[in-house]
Motif scaffolding. Structure first.
Motif, PDB file in Angstrom:
ATOM      1  N   PHE A  18       0.836  -1.198   0.000  1.00 50.55           N
ATOM      2  CA  PHE A  18       0.000   0.000   0.000  1.00 50.55           C
ATOM      3  C   PHE A  18       0.874   1.252   0.000  1.00 50.55           C
ATOM      4  O   PHE A  18       0.659   2.170  -0.795  1.00 50.55           O
ATOM      5  CB  PHE A  18      -0.927  -0.017   1.216  1.00 50.55           C
ATOM      6  CG  PHE A  18      -1.810   1.186   1.321  1.00 50.55           C
ATOM      7  CD1 PHE A  18      -2.883   1.353   0.469  1.00 50.55           C
ATOM      8  CD2 PHE A  18      -1.561   2.159   2.273  1.00 50.55           C
ATOM      9  CE1 PHE A  18      -3.698   2.470   0.559  1.00 50.55           C
ATOM     10  CE2 PHE A  18      -2.359   3.267   2.373  1.00 50.55           C
ATOM     11  CZ  PHE A  18      -3.438   3.428   1.515  1.00 50.55           C
ATOM     12  N   LEU A  19       1.868   1.297   0.865  1.00 48.94           N
ATOM     13  CA  LEU A  19       2.764   2.457   0.906  1.00 48.94           C
ATOM     14  C   LEU A  19       3.614   2.550  -0.354  1.00 48.94           C
ATOM     15  O   LEU A  19       3.890   3.654  -0.843  1.00 48.94           O
ATOM     16  CB  LEU A  19       3.659   2.394   2.142  1.00 48.94           C
ATOM     17  CG  LEU A  19       2.985   2.712   3.470  1.00 48.94           C
ATOM     18  CD1 LEU A  19       3.963   2.529   4.623  1.00 48.94           C
ATOM     19  CD2 LEU A  19       2.422   4.119   3.471  1.00 48.94           C
ATOM     20  N   LEU A  20       4.032   1.408  -0.880  1.00 48.29           N
ATOM     21  CA  LEU A  20       4.812   1.433  -2.123  1.00 48.29           C
ATOM     22  C   LEU A  20       4.021   2.087  -3.246  1.00 48.29           C
ATOM     23  O   LEU A  20       4.510   2.958  -3.953  1.00 48.29           O
ATOM     24  CB  LEU A  20       5.216   0.011  -2.537  1.00 48.29           C
ATOM     25  CG  LEU A  20       6.292  -0.671  -1.716  1.00 48.29           C
ATOM     26  CD1 LEU A  20       6.490  -2.097  -2.196  1.00 48.29           C
ATOM     27  CD2 LEU A  20       7.592   0.092  -1.760  1.00 48.29           C
ATOM     28  N   ARG A  21       2.791   1.638  -3.407  1.00 46.96           N
ATOM     29  CA  ARG A  21       1.945   2.158  -4.495  1.00 46.96           C
ATOM     30  C   ARG A  21       1.568   3.614  -4.253  1.00 46.96           C
ATOM     31  O   ARG A  21       1.455   4.396  -5.201  1.00 46.96           O
ATOM     32  CB  ARG A  21       0.698   1.301  -4.612  1.00 46.96           C
ATOM     33  CG  ARG A  21      -0.185   1.709  -5.744  1.00 46.96           C
ATOM     34  CD  ARG A  21      -0.629   0.512  -6.516  1.00 46.96           C
ATOM     35  NE  ARG A  21      -1.641   0.890  -7.484  1.00 46.96           N
ATOM     36  CZ  ARG A  21      -1.526   0.630  -8.753  1.00 46.96           C
ATOM     37  NH1 ARG A  21      -0.477  -0.016  -9.193  1.00 46.96           N
ATOM     38  NH2 ARG A  21      -2.462   0.982  -9.594  1.00 46.96           N
ATOM     39  N   LEU A  22       1.373   3.995  -3.020  1.00 46.03           N
ATOM     40  CA  LEU A  22       0.900   5.334  -2.687  1.00 46.03           C
ATOM     41  C   LEU A  22       2.015   6.382  -2.726  1.00 46.03           C
ATOM     42  O   LEU A  22       1.800   7.498  -3.203  1.00 46.03           O
ATOM     43  CB  LEU A  22       0.248   5.303  -1.298  1.00 46.03           C
ATOM     44  CG  LEU A  22      -0.465   6.550  -0.834  1.00 46.03           C
ATOM     45  CD1 LEU A  22      -1.731   6.748  -1.652  1.00 46.03           C
ATOM     46  CD2 LEU A  22      -0.829   6.409   0.636  1.00 46.03           C
ATOM     47  N   GLY A  32      13.173  12.941  -8.293  1.00 46.89           N
ATOM     48  CA  GLY A  32      13.993  12.204  -9.251  1.00 46.89           C
ATOM     49  C   GLY A  32      14.609  10.966  -8.628  1.00 46.89           C
ATOM     50  O   GLY A  32      14.013  10.325  -7.765  1.00 46.89           O
ATOM     51  N   PRO A  33      15.826  10.616  -9.065  1.00 47.44           N
ATOM     52  CA  PRO A  33      16.473   9.411  -8.547  1.00 47.44           C
ATOM     53  C   PRO A  33      16.691   9.442  -7.030  1.00 47.44           C
ATOM     54  O   PRO A  33      16.602   8.412  -6.371  1.00 47.44           O
ATOM     55  CB  PRO A  33      17.813   9.368  -9.276  1.00 47.44           C
ATOM     56  CG  PRO A  33      17.592  10.164 -10.521  1.00 47.44           C
ATOM     57  CD  PRO A  33      16.590  11.223 -10.153  1.00 47.44           C
ATOM     58  N   ILE A  34      16.946  10.608  -6.490  1.00 46.80           N
ATOM     59  CA  ILE A  34      17.109  10.721  -5.031  1.00 46.80           C
ATOM     60  C   ILE A  34      15.804  10.350  -4.331  1.00 46.80           C
ATOM     61  O   ILE A  34      15.817   9.765  -3.248  1.00 46.80           O
ATOM     62  CB  ILE A  34      17.550  12.157  -4.642  1.00 46.80           C
ATOM     63  CG1 ILE A  34      18.917  12.472  -5.258  1.00 46.80           C
ATOM     64  CG2 ILE A  34      17.577  12.347  -3.155  1.00 46.80           C
ATOM     65  CD1 ILE A  34      20.045  11.590  -4.764  1.00 46.80           C
ATOM     66  N   GLY A  35      14.668  10.648  -4.964  1.00 49.73           N
ATOM     67  CA  GLY A  35      13.381  10.267  -4.404  1.00 49.73           C
ATOM     68  C   GLY A  35      13.227   8.763  -4.287  1.00 49.73           C
ATOM     69  O   GLY A  35      12.599   8.264  -3.352  1.00 49.73           O
ATOM     70  N   GLY A  36      13.801   8.016  -5.243  1.00 46.26           N
ATOM     71  CA  GLY A  36      13.782   6.562  -5.156  1.00 46.26           C
ATOM     72  C   GLY A  36      14.575   6.057  -3.967  1.00 46.26           C
ATOM     73  O   GLY A  36      14.156   5.139  -3.265  1.00 46.26           O
ATOM     74  N   TRP A  37      15.713   6.675  -3.724  1.00 49.81           N
ATOM     75  CA  TRP A  37      16.521   6.296  -2.562  1.00 49.81           C
ATOM     76  C   TRP A  37      15.809   6.671  -1.260  1.00 49.81           C
ATOM     77  O   TRP A  37      15.842   5.911  -0.286  1.00 49.81           O
ATOM     78  CB  TRP A  37      17.891   6.966  -2.620  1.00 49.81           C
ATOM     79  CG  TRP A  37      18.784   6.332  -3.630  1.00 49.81           C
ATOM     80  CD1 TRP A  37      18.991   6.741  -4.916  1.00 49.81           C
ATOM     81  CD2 TRP A  37      19.562   5.153  -3.452  1.00 49.81           C
ATOM     82  NE1 TRP A  37      19.852   5.899  -5.545  1.00 49.81           N
ATOM     83  CE2 TRP A  37      20.227   4.901  -4.675  1.00 49.81           C
ATOM     84  CE3 TRP A  37      19.771   4.288  -2.393  1.00 49.81           C
ATOM     85  CZ2 TRP A  37      21.084   3.830  -4.851  1.00 49.81           C
ATOM     86  CZ3 TRP A  37      20.633   3.216  -2.578  1.00 49.81           C
ATOM     87  CH2 TRP A  37      21.266   2.999  -3.788  1.00 49.81           C
ATOM     88  N   LEU A  38      15.184   7.846  -1.254  1.00 44.56           N
ATOM     89  CA  LEU A  38      14.422   8.243  -0.065  1.00 44.56           C
ATOM     90  C   LEU A  38      13.265   7.282   0.192  1.00 44.56           C
ATOM     91  O   LEU A  38      13.014   6.876   1.331  1.00 44.56           O
ATOM     92  CB  LEU A  38      13.886   9.667  -0.230  1.00 44.56           C
ATOM     93  CG  LEU A  38      14.896  10.803  -0.198  1.00 44.56           C
ATOM     94  CD1 LEU A  38      14.233  12.116  -0.581  1.00 44.56           C
ATOM     95  CD2 LEU A  38      15.518  10.912   1.178  1.00 44.56           C
ATOM     96  N   ALA A  39      12.559   6.920  -0.880  1.00 47.28           N
ATOM     97  CA  ALA A  39      11.438   5.984  -0.743  1.00 47.28           C
ATOM     98  C   ALA A  39      11.925   4.641  -0.220  1.00 47.28           C
ATOM     99  O   ALA A  39      11.292   4.034   0.647  1.00 47.28           O
ATOM    100  CB  ALA A  39      10.733   5.811  -2.088  1.00 47.28           C
ATOM    101  N   ALA A  40      13.058   4.174  -0.750  1.00 49.00           N
ATOM    102  CA  ALA A  40      13.603   2.895  -0.291  1.00 49.00           C
ATOM    103  C   ALA A  40      13.908   2.951   1.201  1.00 49.00           C
ATOM    104  O   ALA A  40      13.598   2.020   1.946  1.00 49.00           O
ATOM    105  CB  ALA A  40      14.856   2.542  -1.081  1.00 49.00           C
ATOM    106  N   GLY A  41      14.493   4.041   1.634  1.00 46.96           N
ATOM    107  CA  GLY A  41      14.824   4.158   3.054  1.00 46.96           C
ATOM    108  C   GLY A  41      13.603   4.319   3.940  1.00 46.96           C
ATOM    109  O   GLY A  41      13.452   3.617   4.944  1.00 46.96           O
TER     110      GLY A  41
END
Length: 112
Positions: A18-22, A32-41
Motif C-alpha cells: 500500500f505504501l509502495l503504491r501510494l 527524481g532518482p534521489i526520491g527513489g533512494w528516499l522511498a527505499a529508506g
C-alpha cells in the motif's frame, strides 16, 4: 495461530505494498532518482521496523515469508484491479521465480 495474530499479520502484509503504491512514485516524480533512494529508506525501513521490529507480522513453524512476497502480490493485485497491463506483470512474476530458483541453486552450490 490465534485470530488476532492472523489479522495483525494480514495488516502488516498490506501496509508495505500500500505504501509502495501510494508514496514511491510521488517521491520519484518530485525528487527524481534521489526520491527513489528516499522511498527505499523511508518505506522499506519503516515497514520492516513495523513488521519485524515491533512484531506486527507473526511467523510460526516452518513457514517463512519475506516482505518481497507481500510487495509482489500486493502490487500485482493492485495493478490488475486498476486495469493496468496484467500480461506484463505475469512475465515479471515468471522471471522473478526463475531468478529466485537460480539464486537458490547458486547458494546451495556454495554450501555443498
Amino acid at each position: 495461530m490465534a485470530f488476532p495474530k492472523i489479522i495483525a499479520t494480514m495488516a502488516g502484509g498490506f501496509i508495505f505494498p500500500f505504501l509502495l503504491r501510494l508514496v514511491w512514485g510521488k517521491l520519484c516524480d518530485n525528487f527524481g532518482p534521489i526520491g527513489g533512494w528516499l522511498a527505499a529508506g523511508f518505506i522499506v525501513g519503516t515497514t520492516w521496523t513495523l513488521n519485524h521490529g515491533v512484531g506486527l507480522i507473526f511467523q510460526s513453524g516452518d513457514a517463512w515469508i519475506d516482505m518481497a512476497w507481500a510487495a509482489g502480490t500486493g502490487l500485482f493485485v493492485a495493478s490488475a484491479l486498476s486495469g493496468d497491463d496484467v500480461g506484463k506483470g505475469i512475465g515479471m512474476i515468471i522471471n522473478a521465480i526463475i531468478g529466485g530458483v537460480l539464486g537458490g541453486f547458486i547458494l546451495y552450490c556454495l554450501y555443498v
